[in-house]
Motif scaffolding. Structure first.
Motif, PDB file in Angstrom:
ATOM      1  N   PHE A  23      37.827  42.811  39.270  1.00  0.00           N
ATOM      2  CA  PHE A  23      38.044  41.339  38.956  1.00  0.00           C
ATOM      3  C   PHE A  23      39.651  41.246  38.754  1.00  0.00           C
ATOM      4  N   HIS A  24      40.057  42.430  37.968  1.00  0.00           N
ATOM      5  CA  HIS A  24      41.433  42.480  37.706  1.00  0.00           C
ATOM      6  C   HIS A  24      42.326  42.537  38.947  1.00  0.00           C
ATOM      7  N   THR A  44      34.974  44.710  35.868  1.00  0.00           N
ATOM      8  CA  THR A  44      36.327  44.475  35.259  1.00  0.00           C
ATOM      9  C   THR A  44      37.353  44.876  36.290  1.00  0.00           C
ATOM     10  N   THR A  90      42.104  39.287  40.938  1.00  0.00           N
ATOM     11  CA  THR A  90      42.542  37.968  40.315  1.00  0.00           C
ATOM     12  C   THR A  90      43.889  38.091  39.670  1.00  0.00           C
ATOM     13  N   THR A  91      43.980  39.202  38.600  1.00  0.00           N
ATOM     14  CA  THR A  91      45.139  39.037  37.974  1.00  0.00           C
ATOM     15  C   THR A  91      46.329  40.079  38.728  1.00  0.00           C
ATOM     16  N   ALA A 138      44.354  45.823  31.830  1.00  0.00           N
ATOM     17  CA  ALA A 138      43.712  45.885  32.925  1.00  0.00           C
ATOM     18  C   ALA A 138      43.522  47.482  33.433  1.00  0.00           C
ATOM     19  N   ARG A 159      43.030  34.088  33.367  1.00  0.00           N
ATOM     20  CA  ARG A 159      44.015  33.328  34.361  1.00  0.00           C
ATOM     21  C   ARG A 159      44.469  32.091  33.644  1.00  0.00           C
ATOM     22  N   MET A 170      36.975  42.441  29.734  1.00  0.00           N
ATOM     23  CA  MET A 170      38.082  41.800  30.837  1.00  0.00           C
ATOM     24  C   MET A 170      39.138  41.173  30.039  1.00  0.00           C
ATOM     25  N   ALA A 196      37.608  36.571  33.178  1.00  0.00           N
ATOM     26  CA  ALA A 196      38.643  36.793  34.337  1.00  0.00           C
ATOM     27  C   ALA A 196      39.203  35.126  34.451  1.00  0.00           C
TER      28      ALA A 196
END
Length: 304
Positions: free
Chosen positions: A233-234, A230, A237-238, A55, A102, A190, A98
Motif C-alpha cells: 500500500f505504501h 502495508t 499510495t505514498t 514505510a 494520505r 500503516m 493508507a
C-alpha cells in the motif's frame, strides 16, 4: 561507505544504518519483542524523513518475521484460523491507515502525527513495562512466588455474537473481536511502520484469553502478512518505501537478533524488562523534545 537512498533523497553511511538495524535486532533477541517500534524513531533521529522511515521500517519487519513464522509453524504453535481472521482485519486496517496517511500528508501534518503517536505509544508502553518489571523485582526480593494467570477472555468479547471455535487457541468466541484487534494493528502498522506485536500479544493474552503457547506464533503470522500488505500500500499510495534502506536494516537486524538471543541467557528476565522500559522511555522523551525544539531550518522546499 556512503550510499544514496533514492526515495529518502539523501546519502547515508551504510554502516550506521546497518548498526541501527543491528541495535534493534539486538533488543529484539534480548527482550523477545519485534523491535519495530524503535526502528522508526531511530531512523528519524538519524535524519531520515518520518514518512520514509515509517514505510521502510514496515518492509524490514516483513523480512525479519519470515524465519520466526516458519519456526513456530514447524512446532505447531500457530493458530491458522485465528491468524487468518487477524490478517483479514489487519489488511482492512492497513487500507484505512493508507487513507489517513494520505490525508495527513495532504495537509502537511504527517511528520507531526507520527511523532505524537510515537510519544504517546512509547511513553505508555515504557511506563507500564517499568511498573510491571519493578513490581516483579520487588516481589522476587521478598521471596514471593508470581501468581498464575487465569486464562479467560474479556466480558465484552464474551458478549459478542456469532461464535466460532478456535481449537488451537482453546477458544469459543466471536471472530468479530480478533477482526477488530487486527484492524487496529493494521492502522498502527500503516501509520508508524511497526509490526504491532507489542499491541497484539498483550491483547491476545488478556482480552481474547488465547493459550500462551500459540500467542507469539499467531502474532508473527499476522504481522508477516499485514506488513507485506502495508509495504504494498505504501509503494502504491505514498511511494515512500526505500528498499535500499530496508535491506540495510534487515542485514543488521538479522545479525543483531542472533547476538541478542545469546546475551538474553545471561540475565534475569525481570532486569531485562526494566532495561527495555528505560530504553523505550528515553526514546519517547527524545521524540517529545524533537517535537518541541525549533529546527535549524524552519522552512524546507520539496520537489514534487
Amino acid at each position: 561507505m556512503n550510499l544514496y537512498l533514492p526515495i529518502a533523497n539523501l546519502s547515508v553511511n551504510a554502516f550506521v544504518i546497518i548498526g541501527l538495524g543491528g541495535l534493534v535486532g539486538l533488543l529484539s533477541g534480548m527482550f523477545g519483542v519485534g523491535g519495530g517500534f524503535l526502528t522508526t524513531p531511530l531512523l528519524i533521529f538519524y535524519g531520515i524523513p518520518p514518512t520514509v522511515a515509517a514505510a521502510s521500517a514496515a518492509s524490514q519487519v516483513t523480512g525479519a518475521s519470515v524465519s520466526g513464522v516458519f519456526a513456530h509453524l514447524h512446532r505447531g504453535a500457530v493458530d491458522i484460523r485465528m491468524g487468518l481472521v487477524l490478517v483479514a482485519g489487519g489488511v482492512i486496517g492497513a487500507l484505512i491507515g493508507a487513507g489517513l496517511f494520505r490525508l495527513l500528508q495532504s495537509i502537511g501534518q504527517i511528520d507531526t502525527a507520527i511523532g505524537l503517536l510515537y510519544v504517546v505509544m512509547l511513553g505508555g508502553i515504557g511506563l507500564l513495562m517499568a511498573r510491571e518489571s519493578i513490581q516483579a523485582i520487588l516481589a522476587m526480593r521478598r521471596g514471593e512466588r508470581p501468581r498464575a494467570r487465569k486464562r479467560r477472555h474479556h466480558p465484552l468479547v464474551a458478549a459478542l455474537p456469532m461464535r466460532w471455535r478456535f481449537y488451537r487457541s482453546g477458544l469459543y468466541i466471536s471472530p468479530i473481536a480478533p477482526f477488530i484487534l487486527g484492524m487496529l494493528t493494521g492502522i498502527v502498522t500503516m501509520l508508524l511502520g511497526v509490526g504491532g506485536g507489542f499491541i497484539l500479544v498483550p491483547a491476545m493474552l488478556y482480552l481474547l484469553g488465547m493459550a500462551t503457547q500459540v500467542v507469539v506464533g499467531t502474532s508473527l503470522f499476522q504481522i508477516l502478512f499485514v506488513t507485506m500488505a502495508t509495504t504494498m500500500f505504501h509503494s502504491v499510495t505514498t511511494k515512500a518505501v526505500d528498499l535500499v534502506l530496508a535491506l540495510l536494516l534487515l542485514v543488521g537486524s538479522v545479525t543483531g537478533a542472533q547476538i541478542g538471543a545469546r546475551l538474553s541467557m545471561k540475565f534475569r528476565p525481570e532486569y531485562l524488562r526494566v532495561f527495555l522500559a528505560l530504553i523505550v522511555l528515553i526514546v519517547a522523551i527524545r521524540m517529545a523534545l524533537g517535537l518541541g525544539w525549533q529546527p535549524d531550518e524552519i522552512y524546507t522546499v520539496e520537489v514534487l
